[in-house]
Design a protein around this motif. Structure first.
Motif, PDB file in Angstrom:
ATOM      1  N   PHE A  50       4.301   1.792  -9.489  1.00  0.00           N
ATOM      2  CA  PHE A  50       3.155   1.923  -8.585  1.00  0.00           C
ATOM      3  C   PHE A  50       2.219   0.728  -8.728  1.00  0.00           C
ATOM      4  O   PHE A  50       1.835   0.091  -7.732  1.00  0.00           O
ATOM      5  N   LEU A  51       1.875   0.404  -9.974  1.00  0.00           N
ATOM      6  CA  LEU A  51       0.974  -0.738 -10.207  1.00  0.00           C
ATOM      7  C   LEU A  51       1.637  -2.039  -9.768  1.00  0.00           C
ATOM      8  O   LEU A  51       0.976  -2.950  -9.238  1.00  0.00           O
ATOM      9  N   GLY A  52       2.957  -2.117  -9.995  1.00  0.00           N
ATOM     10  CA  GLY A  52       3.682  -3.313  -9.581  1.00  0.00           C
ATOM     11  C   GLY A  52       3.618  -3.532  -8.073  1.00  0.00           C
ATOM     12  O   GLY A  52       3.518  -4.673  -7.601  1.00  0.00           O
ATOM     13  N   VAL A  53       3.624  -2.450  -7.332  1.00  0.00           N
ATOM     14  CA  VAL A  53       3.577  -2.553  -5.863  1.00  0.00           C
ATOM     15  C   VAL A  53       2.173  -2.918  -5.393  1.00  0.00           C
ATOM     16  O   VAL A  53       1.972  -3.865  -4.623  1.00  0.00           O
ATOM     17  N   ILE A  54       1.160  -2.173  -5.863  1.00  0.00           N
ATOM     18  CA  ILE A  54      -0.182  -2.361  -5.284  1.00  0.00           C
ATOM     19  C   ILE A  54      -0.884  -3.605  -5.811  1.00  0.00           C
ATOM     20  O   ILE A  54      -1.856  -4.075  -5.212  1.00  0.00           O
ATOM     21  N   ASN A  55      -0.391  -4.151  -6.952  1.00  0.00           N
ATOM     22  CA  ASN A  55      -1.053  -5.348  -7.519  1.00  0.00           C
ATOM     23  C   ASN A  55      -0.409  -6.653  -7.053  1.00  0.00           C
ATOM     24  O   ASN A  55      -0.780  -7.729  -7.528  1.00  0.00           O
ATOM     25  N   GLN A 105       2.984  -2.415   5.030  1.00  0.00           N
ATOM     26  CA  GLN A 105       3.588  -1.601   6.093  1.00  0.00           C
ATOM     27  C   GLN A 105       5.110  -1.738   6.120  1.00  0.00           C
ATOM     28  O   GLN A 105       5.756  -1.092   6.960  1.00  0.00           O
ATOM     29  N   GLN A 106       5.665  -2.517   5.228  1.00  0.00           N
ATOM     30  CA  GLN A 106       7.133  -2.599   5.172  1.00  0.00           C
ATOM     31  C   GLN A 106       7.705  -1.267   4.708  1.00  0.00           C
ATOM     32  O   GLN A 106       7.137  -0.600   3.835  1.00  0.00           O
ATOM     33  N   GLU A 107       8.841  -0.918   5.277  1.00  0.00           N
ATOM     34  CA  GLU A 107       9.393   0.425   5.038  1.00  0.00           C
ATOM     35  C   GLU A 107       9.627   0.697   3.554  1.00  0.00           C
ATOM     36  O   GLU A 107       9.313   1.765   3.043  1.00  0.00           O
ATOM     37  N   GLY A 108      10.176  -0.286   2.839  1.00  0.00           N
ATOM     38  CA  GLY A 108      10.456  -0.091   1.412  1.00  0.00           C
ATOM     39  C   GLY A 108       9.191   0.152   0.609  1.00  0.00           C
ATOM     40  O   GLY A 108       9.155   1.005  -0.288  1.00  0.00           O
ATOM     41  N   VAL A 109       8.134  -0.584   0.938  1.00  0.00           N
ATOM     42  CA  VAL A 109       6.852  -0.421   0.237  1.00  0.00           C
ATOM     43  C   VAL A 109       6.255   0.948   0.545  1.00  0.00           C
ATOM     44  O   VAL A 109       5.784   1.655  -0.363  1.00  0.00           O
ATOM     45  N   LYS A 110       6.264   1.328   1.826  1.00  0.00           N
ATOM     46  CA  LYS A 110       5.711   2.636   2.204  1.00  0.00           C
ATOM     47  C   LYS A 110       6.477   3.772   1.523  1.00  0.00           C
ATOM     48  O   LYS A 110       5.883   4.762   1.083  1.00  0.00           O
ATOM     49  N   GLN A 111       7.796   3.629   1.422  1.00  0.00           N
ATOM     50  CA  GLN A 111       8.594   4.667   0.759  1.00  0.00           C
ATOM     51  C   GLN A 111       8.199   4.781  -0.714  1.00  0.00           C
ATOM     52  O   GLN A 111       8.111   5.890  -1.262  1.00  0.00           O
ATOM     53  N   GLU A 112       7.969   3.643  -1.363  1.00  0.00           N
ATOM     54  CA  GLU A 112       7.567   3.661  -2.779  1.00  0.00           C
ATOM     55  C   GLU A 112       6.212   4.344  -2.948  1.00  0.00           C
ATOM     56  O   GLU A 112       6.017   5.160  -3.858  1.00  0.00           O
ATOM     57  N   ILE A 113       5.279   4.031  -2.053  1.00  0.00           N
ATOM     58  CA  ILE A 113       3.944   4.650  -2.108  1.00  0.00           C
ATOM     59  C   ILE A 113       4.049   6.151  -1.867  1.00  0.00           C
ATOM     60  O   ILE A 113       3.464   6.969  -2.603  1.00  0.00           O
ATOM     61  N   THR A 114       4.827   6.540  -0.850  1.00  0.00           N
ATOM     62  CA  THR A 114       4.987   7.964  -0.531  1.00  0.00           C
ATOM     63  C   THR A 114       5.612   8.718  -1.696  1.00  0.00           C
ATOM     64  O   THR A 114       5.161   9.811  -2.069  1.00  0.00           O
ATOM     65  N   LEU A 170       7.126   9.348 -17.148  1.00  0.00           N
ATOM     66  CA  LEU A 170       5.874   9.018 -16.474  1.00  0.00           C
ATOM     67  C   LEU A 170       5.596   7.518 -16.397  1.00  0.00           C
ATOM     68  O   LEU A 170       5.059   7.035 -15.399  1.00  0.00           O
ATOM     69  N   GLN A 171       5.955   6.789 -17.448  1.00  0.00           N
ATOM     70  CA  GLN A 171       5.627   5.360 -17.438  1.00  0.00           C
ATOM     71  C   GLN A 171       6.281   4.588 -16.296  1.00  0.00           C
ATOM     72  O   GLN A 171       5.631   3.759 -15.661  1.00  0.00           O
ATOM     73  N   PRO A 172       7.570   4.855 -15.983  1.00  0.00           N
ATOM     74  CA  PRO A 172       8.165   4.126 -14.856  1.00  0.00           C
ATOM     75  C   PRO A 172       7.408   4.362 -13.550  1.00  0.00           C
ATOM     76  O   PRO A 172       7.276   3.442 -12.740  1.00  0.00           O
ATOM     77  N   LEU A 173       6.893   5.572 -13.375  1.00  0.00           N
ATOM     78  CA  LEU A 173       6.126   5.899 -12.168  1.00  0.00           C
ATOM     79  C   LEU A 173       4.888   5.002 -12.093  1.00  0.00           C
ATOM     80  O   LEU A 173       4.588   4.404 -11.055  1.00  0.00           O
TER      81      LEU A 173
END
Length: 972
Positions: A604-609, A618-627, A597-600
């Motif tokens: 996630f926090l690493g991306v949105i912060n 809107q970059q494909e890699g970021v959207k894939q991580e969010i999805t 769970l921690q890596p998730l």
């Protein structure tokens, strides 16, 4: 010659009986003639149709009005229950004999044959007071069986007769009490069962031919299904038929089914000698659902029949499967040798492989249904026939050899010394494991392109079904357990540890090799869920090294798991979370959650912060991580159980807050918005029932914030094209599902004052005022203005919308009058639209919503309120529906209850409606009947009040009114 409109309501029962008698006399006269002219044949057909019509709709339950008749006429299987006055007519043996004679004469005319068979099917369902005693039933049934046998024995049944004949047999078996069936002379009953066996096998072969030819009208398939259902009624009755009574017949039907699904020379599937060419596989895969879904009822019936003759069917399936697996192994080896000899050459003709794959496909499906039932929400149990079969032969079984065969899927069973002394059921399982092993070896030999993904699906589907029932079997659920079963799959055995390890390795292999085959990958992760959803199995799973490797690989988003489709990743996350609640020491458990769970959370926090998240979102890699994160959150929520909800709720709540912020970021990305809402839907669906007040308030607040952001982003947005309407459809459907899930807390609550969170900081509800009602009504305010008639054309959305409205009216009726004027009018208009223009299911929901609204009005006693005025309008709608219009009988109860409440509320208006109706009647007889009926209706509750006893009396009188006069007023 036919009854239409009011004619049906004019004739009394005695008139109809006389008409039937005269019709029979005419048919007898015609049937004596050797030949008929075209004109006479036409007249004969009309009289036959008349007889069919009288039998089909004359005998309705006494409390139903004649305006229900159209519904009964459309049914193909209305049972015949006449009164005693018909005894002399219908128990006259010459009547039954006449219809058999008529059918024999006209069976080649498909139209007339259908009428004559429908008459016979009606007569085959004869029951009720017409029989003075059981002896009369036995005599009638025996005569009927004699007539049936003389009609169908020795002839080839036409396709136009198949469904009719199967309906006759089905009625005889299901309508007549079993004691009557067994009282028929034994030789006659034996002939009947032999006939049933012959017809079942014959229809099964014809149904297979229809399937091969891809016919639109599958009459033999329908007839075959009916006969299989009839068999179930017989073989599952151990009270009247001793064990083994139907064994030989079951063997014949089972053998026939297997033969129809195997290629020549063992079977008859797609034989070109029948003039049937095999269909192209591409054509099938694109157009048809999976066989295990399409033929589930058929397979279930064949599986039960197979258990009845387990001593024959289990070894038969084993032999057929082992032989085909050996041939498959040989074929794959030959292909490998060809490739090694000529690396650049194309593959040779694959027809042999295709036939083997199709044979194995059907053998595994039948084996799955033979060995286990498809249980939904119940504890799966080993079928008693299979358990009994294993116990019966356990003294002949060598346990060590059985375990050796089970644990050696890479070896042919016959190569192991003493293989004939193994448990037959375990050997059948071993045959399927050998299919799996051949598949694995082919993958290791780089022959994946020659394998069938369908066979891969079949294998993991079977293993999931088998594991759910047999693996780590709970011996406390059985009076007696098979020693080979408990030794091979029981708790604390090497066998169960080996099986768990083997199945886990199969899952990991499939997810690596078949990540692009979504259906196969989905079946594979469902097998994984089965391995961990029960604590006892999960305890063995987490002891396997490759389980930890799988968890780490998925948590790090490493290929090939990263390539799995979103639904498969969601289910895989669910399995990994369930596995985390197996029995581990606290240090190991902490390590597990740290790795899963921690890596998730960190990613996630690493991306949105990120400081530039708005620019890169809107970059494909970021959207894939969010999805991927949102899908994982849905999977975590789906894994919720009462013993893990405390941990999972706290973990998920941190994400929900961040998800609300993502709604703003991705407001113009509909698929991401949908997925965010879906996370909330799943959390509410799985966890709300366990939450105490404080945590429920936290969830309500989060949901309210979500809806506020969605509402703000939706304002002023123009949705003009079809795609936009589809997007809004998805949004609204999910929001309504969310609101419905929140409302369910009012009905299902297991929280026990935060009992499941005991020992944790309970949080404070003080000072917080957000409730489920606040969130739901805010959601309704959001939804109502958007619900256009075009959107209501989507059936799923329409049903969900009306379920939500009804739910709200039932739980929070006091909130409805407080709605803003425009929204109140929209809600009332929706109810009227649902009652007058939607399906009967939606109409019933609206009627159920009206009752609590009218009761709320009665409590408030505000005669000038908008709700009071609206209910007065609905009184007329319900009055017209009950008295003047045809409607589905299933709505009668809901309509009657709403009607009573509305009459109590608006007595003067009700009296006015009745007076208007009476004054419009020109016929004095009809006027008087109506006046008497309405006087009776309100006499039992004058003046009507919201009293339970009065309501029951009113509803009973209403039934009588509708039965007596309803048909007089039906609007065509």
């Amino acid at each position: 010659m036919e009854f239409h409109g009011n004619c049906k309501r004019i004739f009394q029962e005695e008139d109809l009986r006389q008409i039937f008698v005269l019709t029979v006399e005419v048919l007898q006269e015609f049937s004596r003639r050797d030949s008929l002219s075209a004109h006479m044949s036409s007249v004969f057909q009309r009289y036959l149709a008349l007889a069919n019509q009288v039998l089909s709709w004359n005998f309705l339950p006494p409390n139903l009005g004649r305006h229900y008749i159209a519904m009964f006429e459309s049914s193909q299987n209305v049972l015949l229950k006449p009164t005693e006055s018909w005894r002399a007519t219908l128990l006259d043996g010459r009547v039954m004999e006449l219809f058999f004679t008529v059918h024999r004469k006209i069976r080649e005319d498909s139209d007339m044959a259908q009428d004559s068979l429908q008459c016979l099917a009606q007569l085959a369902s004869l029951h009720g007071p017409i029989f003075p005693d059981e002896a009369a039933q036995v005599e009638y049934l025996a005569r009927f069986i004699e007539g049936l046998l003389s009609t169908v024995n020795g002839i080839e049944i036409e396709d136009s007769e198949a469904v009719g004949v199967s309906s006759i047999i089905s009625n005889l078996i299901t309508v007549f009490p079993r004691s009557v069936l067994t009282a028929v002379p034994s030789e006659l009953f034996a002939s009947f069962v032999n006939c049933l066996t012959h017809l079942t096998c014959s229809f099964g072969r014809s149904a297979a031919l229809e399937e091969a030819l891809d016919k639109d009208d599958m009459v033999y398939m329908e007839a075959y299904d009916k006969l299989l259902e009839s068999w179930l009624a017989l073989v599952q009755d151990d009270k009247h038929f001793h064990q083994g009574f139907f064994t030989q017949h079951a063997v014949q039907v089972f053998n026939s089914y297997i033969q129809c699904h195997l290629a020549a020379p063992d079977g008859t599937r797609n034989l070109t000698a029948n003039g049937v060419a095999p269909r192209e596989e591409e054509e099938i895969s694109g157009l048809q659902e999976d066989d295990r879904d399409q033929f589930s009822d058929q397979l279930a019936s064949v599986g039960v029949l197979g258990r009845t003759a387990a001593g024959h069917c289990v070894p038969l399936l084993t032999s057929l499967l082992e032989e085909r697996v050996t041939r498959l192994h040989g074929q794959l080896q030959r292909h490998q040798q060809q490739l090694l000899a000529s690396p650049g050459a194309g593959t040779s003709d694959n027809k042999v492989l295709d036939d083997l794959y199709e044979d194995i496909h059907w053998l595994i499906l039948v084996t799955g249904y033979l060995l286990a039932d498809d249980t939904q929400g119940e504890t799966p149990l080993i079928p008693p026939e299979i358990m009994g079969y294993s116990i019966k032969h356990s003294s002949e079984v060598d346990i060590n050899t059985t375990l050796q065969i089970l644990g050696s899927p890479g070896e042919k069973a016959s190569s192991i010394p003493g293989y004939n002394r193994t448990d037959s059921v375990i050997r059948l399982l071993s045959a399927v494991l050998r299919v799996s092993e051949v598949e694995s070896r082919a993958i290791r030999a780089d022959l994946t392109h020659l394998l069938s993904p369908q066979m891969g699906k079949d294998v993991v589907w079977f293993l999931k079904r088998w594991a759910k029932t047999y693996l780590l079997v709970d011996e406390n659920l059985y009076d007696q357990i098979s020693l080979p079963f408990s030794t091979a799959f029981g708790a604390d055995t090497e066998g169960s540890q080996w099986v768990v390890g083997y199945l886990l390795q199969k899952v990991i292999s499939n997810l690596s090799v078949w990540s692009g085959e979504q259906d196969l990958a989905n079946d594979t992760v469902q097998l994984l869920v089965t391995l961990v959803e029960r604590r006892e199995r999960a305890n063995l799973v987490i002891q396997c090294e490759n389980w930890w490797s799988l968890a780490k690989q998925f948590a790090s988003r490493s290929p090939p798991l990263h390539f799995l489709s979103s639904p498969v990743q969601r289910t895989l996350m669910k399995a990994l979370v369930l596995g985390g609640f197996a029995h581990m020491d606290s240090e190991t458990k902490q390590q597990y959650w740290t790795e899963v769970l921690q890596p998730l959370q960190q990613r996630f926090l690493g991306v949105i912060n990120q400081e530039n998240f708005q620019q890169v979102c809107q970059q494909e890699g970021v959207k894939q991580e969010i999805t991927a994160t949102l899908e994982a959150l849905c999977g975590i929520a789906e894994a919720t159980q009462i013993d893990n909800v405390a941990i999972l709720f706290n973990f998920l709540m941190d994400f929900l807050t961040n998800c609300i912020g993502l709604m703003e970021v991705y407001k113009n990305t509909p698929e991401t918005v949908n997925l965010i809402i879906e996370v909330f839907v799943e959390v509410a669906h799985k966890q709300i029932c366990y939450l105490g007040e404080a945590r429920a308030v936290s969830l309500y607040e989060a949901c309210l914030a979500l809806l506020q952001v969605y509402s703000r982003n939706s304002l002023g947005r123009q949705r003009l094209d079809v795609t936009a309407e589809e997007e809004q459809y998805q949004d609204l459907l999910l929001i309504m599902e969310l609101l419905t899930n929140l409302l369910s807390k009012e009905l299902i609550d297991f929280s026990d004052a935060d009992e499941v969170f005991r020992g944790q900081e309970p949080g404070r509800a003080a000072g917080r005022s957000v409730s489920a009602a606040d969130v739901v009504l805010y959601g309704v305010n959001l939804i109502l203005p958007l619900m256009s008639q075009d959107l209501l054309k989507f059936p799923t959305l329409c049903n969900q919308y009306y379920k939500l409205i009804t739910f709200i009216c039932e739980i929070f009726p006091e909130k409805i009058p407080q709605l803003p004027e425009d929204l109140f009018k929209s809600l009332m208009y929706s109810l009227e639209l649902g009652m007058t223009s939607m399906s009967s299911e939606v109409c019933q929901l609206c009627l159920e919503a009206l009752t609590p609204l009218a009761e709320q009005c009665a409590k408030a006693q505000e005669t000038d309120s908008p709700l009071f005025l609206a209910t007065r309008h609905f009184l007329k709608l319900v009055f017209d529906m009950l008295v003047l219009q045809k409607h589905d009988t299933e709505m009668t109860t809901a309509a009657g209850e709403a009607f009573y409440t509305l009459v109590c509320l608006h007595q003067a208006e009700y009296a006015e409606l009745v007076e208007t109706l009476l004054s419009s009647q020109q016929d004095p007889v009809i006027y008087q009947r109506l006046a008497d009926a309405f006087n009776t209706l309100t006499a039992s509750s004058t003046p009507p009040t919201l009293d339970r006893k009065q309501k029951v009396a009113f509803l009973k009188s209403l039934e009588e009114l509708m039965a007596n006069v309803g048909g007089l007023l039906c609007v065509k």
